[in-house]
Design a protein around this motif. Structure first.
Motif, short mmCIF file in Angstrom:
data_model
loop_
_atom_site.label_atom_id
_atom_site.label_comp_id
_atom_site.label_asym_id
_atom_site.label_seq_id
_atom_site.Cartn_x
_atom_site.Cartn_y
_atom_site.Cartn_z
N HIS A 1 53.18 33.95 123.08
CA HIS A 1 53.75 34.16 124.63
C HIS A 1 53.43 33.69 125.62
O HIS A 1 54.10 33.86 126.51
CB HIS A 1 53.69 35.44 124.81
N ALA A 2 51.68 33.41 125.91
CA ALA A 2 51.59 32.50 126.76
C ALA A 2 51.68 30.70 127.04
O ALA A 2 52.15 31.42 128.22
CB ALA A 2 49.48 32.42 126.95
N ALA A 3 51.62 30.65 125.88
CA ALA A 3 52.44 29.18 125.73
C ALA A 3 53.78 29.25 126.28
O ALA A 3 54.35 28.13 126.43
CB ALA A 3 52.04 29.01 124.28
N LEU A 4 54.62 30.35 126.18
CA LEU A 4 56.20 30.76 126.21
C LEU A 4 56.17 29.95 127.60
O LEU A 4 56.74 29.72 128.82
CB LEU A 4 56.90 31.17 125.69
N GLY A 5 55.69 30.92 128.21
CA GLY A 5 55.33 31.30 129.63
C GLY A 5 54.46 30.04 130.14
O GLY A 5 55.28 30.01 131.75
#
Length: 485
Positions: free
Chosen positions: A154-158
């Motif tokens: 999720h951090a990478a997507l953000g």
């Protein structure tokens, strides 16, 4: 703040004017390379996580052994072994956002993947030396280190996924989970039934973690701002689309209180807690159900257990472009899009579970079909509540998932223990009925809560920074000073 926004817009405009058309917003760019690396991250993680549900059957069933040199263990605590991974899985997740900010995504994933692979590879030796307790210890170490898995995605997507590409990049990353489980089930079942036996599985999959670490070391980066070879146009395209910049991402003050008092956060958190409990239980217990109730051998067990993942992979590839089209063309609102996929991913499987609960074991083919539908359709959750963190706060998506997933896994780890006590005779299909009905009720209830109280709008605390924290502190302290005067 206004001056900063004007400067960013001007910088983007200058880039668009000065950059040749072919270099603007590349269709395939660095953001896709990072997503592909995260795809393999999920794949390798699932290889070292999901293997145990099949491997433990091979390790404790002498009918699967075709080589007399392969060790067989007479353990009766297999559900405890399966749940032990989740005992420590929750520990680091609430702090994942802090670790990502302090050390960077790149270093965190490199270290955790390396030691996860070592712990996984040592399982055969630990079983030989310390019995089931040795396996439990290795799985607890793995659980601790894999606590970063979903928050990291999720951090990478953000950091890398603009809104109009979010569904495709989400599916690309999380399809690694499906492919990993498929390979884990198929390869584990095949190797365990061969002359090589189940220990080879741990050595083979353990080696894949080293390969991924090497690729990540050379190609993985923390953000567009830190990537040395990203084009200027793509860098601005990503950062403007996500409405935040590197300066904002470096703030050490996290809006934890604001998140924990946000109804949209709790709507998706409660929904995902219900989903996690049911999915974790099914992922771990389906191989046992297939062996004990339907009597399938280890190789057939592996094939059948992988079928829902194949269904998930096919559905995700078909519907990812559809989701992005719905969002980009605004066919329906973003939240209604999330609700639609939540119905498909939660309510339809919940209804199918009721059907499954009242089927006799003589209808084996129908049972396999229904299991495929129930587990396969949960892939739609990635376009529903699972990606909603990035909708309401691209900046703190990883932090939110870490906080939420800690609670989810605390609940999720009770699944195998629940089966251990609710189904004392694992071959009795009537006892499994209570499990299926309870999962159906919990899944439907929590999904309905999300569809009523959830939101897809970026929340005000997404722009939280050190200056906000200072301003809030001044506001809180002002009445105290006034009273003293």
């Amino acid at each position: 703040m206004m001056d900063k926004n004007i400067e960013r817009k001007k910088s983007l405009l200058d880039t668009m004017i000065l950059t040749p058309l072919k270099e603007r917003f590349p269709t395939v760019g660095v953001r896709h390379v990072q997503a592909l690396l995260m795809f393999f991250y999920m794949l390798v993680t699932m290889l070292t996580r999901s293997t145990m549900s099949i491997a433990v059957v091979a390790m404790t069933d002498n009918s699967t052994v075709t080589n007399d040199d392969i060790v067989y263990y007479d353990w009766e605590n297999t559900n405890i072994i399966l749940s032990s991974f989740y005992w420590t899985y929750i520990i680091l997740q609430p702090f994942s956002g802090y670790f990502f900010k302090q050390f960077g995504l790149r270093k965190c994933l490199m270290g955790t993947m390396l030691f996860n692979g070592i712990a996984f590879t040592l399982i055969p030796s630990a079983a030989a030396s310390f019995g089931s307790m040795g396996v439990i210890a290795c799985r607890m170490i793995q659980g601790l280190l894999q606590g970063f898995t979903f928050p990291a995605c999720h951090a990478a997507l953000g950091l890398w996924a603009p809104l109009n590409e979010r569904s495709k990049l989400t599916v690309l990353i999380y399809s690694g989970c499906n492919v990993g489980v498929i390979l884990a089930m198929l390869i584990t079942g095949w190797i365990s039934s061969s002359v090589y036996g189940w220990p080879l599985v741990f050595y083979l999959f353990g080696a894949t973690t080293i390969v991924w670490c090497i690729a990540w070391f050379f190609l993985g980066y923390d953000s567009p701002a830190k990537h040395p070879r990203i084009g200027v146009a793509e860098k601005h395209y990503i950062m403007e689309a996500l409405e935040h910049c590197e300066e904002e991402m470096s703030d050490s003050n996290l809006p934890i209180r604001q998140i924990l008092t946000s109804l949209p956060f709790w709507a998706l958190a409660i929904c995902n807690i219900g989903n996690t409990w049911g999915i974790t239980l099914f992922d771990l217990e389906v191989p046992t159900y297939l062996q004990k109730v339907l009597g399938f051998d280890i190789k057939t067990n592996g094939i059948i257990s992988s079928l829902p993942q194949i269904t998930q992979l096919g559905l995700s590839l078909v519907f990812a472009p559809v989701t992005d089209y719905i969002v980009e063309k605004k066919v329906i609102s973003l939240m209604n899009c999330r609700r639609l996929f939540q119905v498909l991913g939660s309510l339809v499987p919940a209804a199918t579970l009721v059907w499954l609960a009242f089927i006799s074991k003589s209808q084996a083919t129908l049972i396999i079909i229904l299991l495929n539908v129930i587990i396969g359709l949960t892939v739609f959750l990635y376009n529903g509540s699972y990606i909603n963190h990035v909708d309401i706060s691209p900046k703190y998506a990883g932090l939110m998932l870490g906080m939420e997933n800690s609670i989810s896994q605390m609940v999720g780890l009770t699944g195998p223990i629940f089966v251990q006590y609710m189904v004392p005779d694992l071959s009795d299909i009537l006892l499994w009925r209570n499990v299926f009905l309870l999962v159906s009720v919990i899944t439907a209830t929590t999904a309905t809560f999300f569809m009523i109280f959830g939101s897809a709008k970026i929340q005000w605390w997404n722009s939280w920074s050190a200056s906000n924290a200072e301003a809030e502190q001044c506001t809180l302290s002002a009445p105290i000073i006034e009273n003293k005067v």
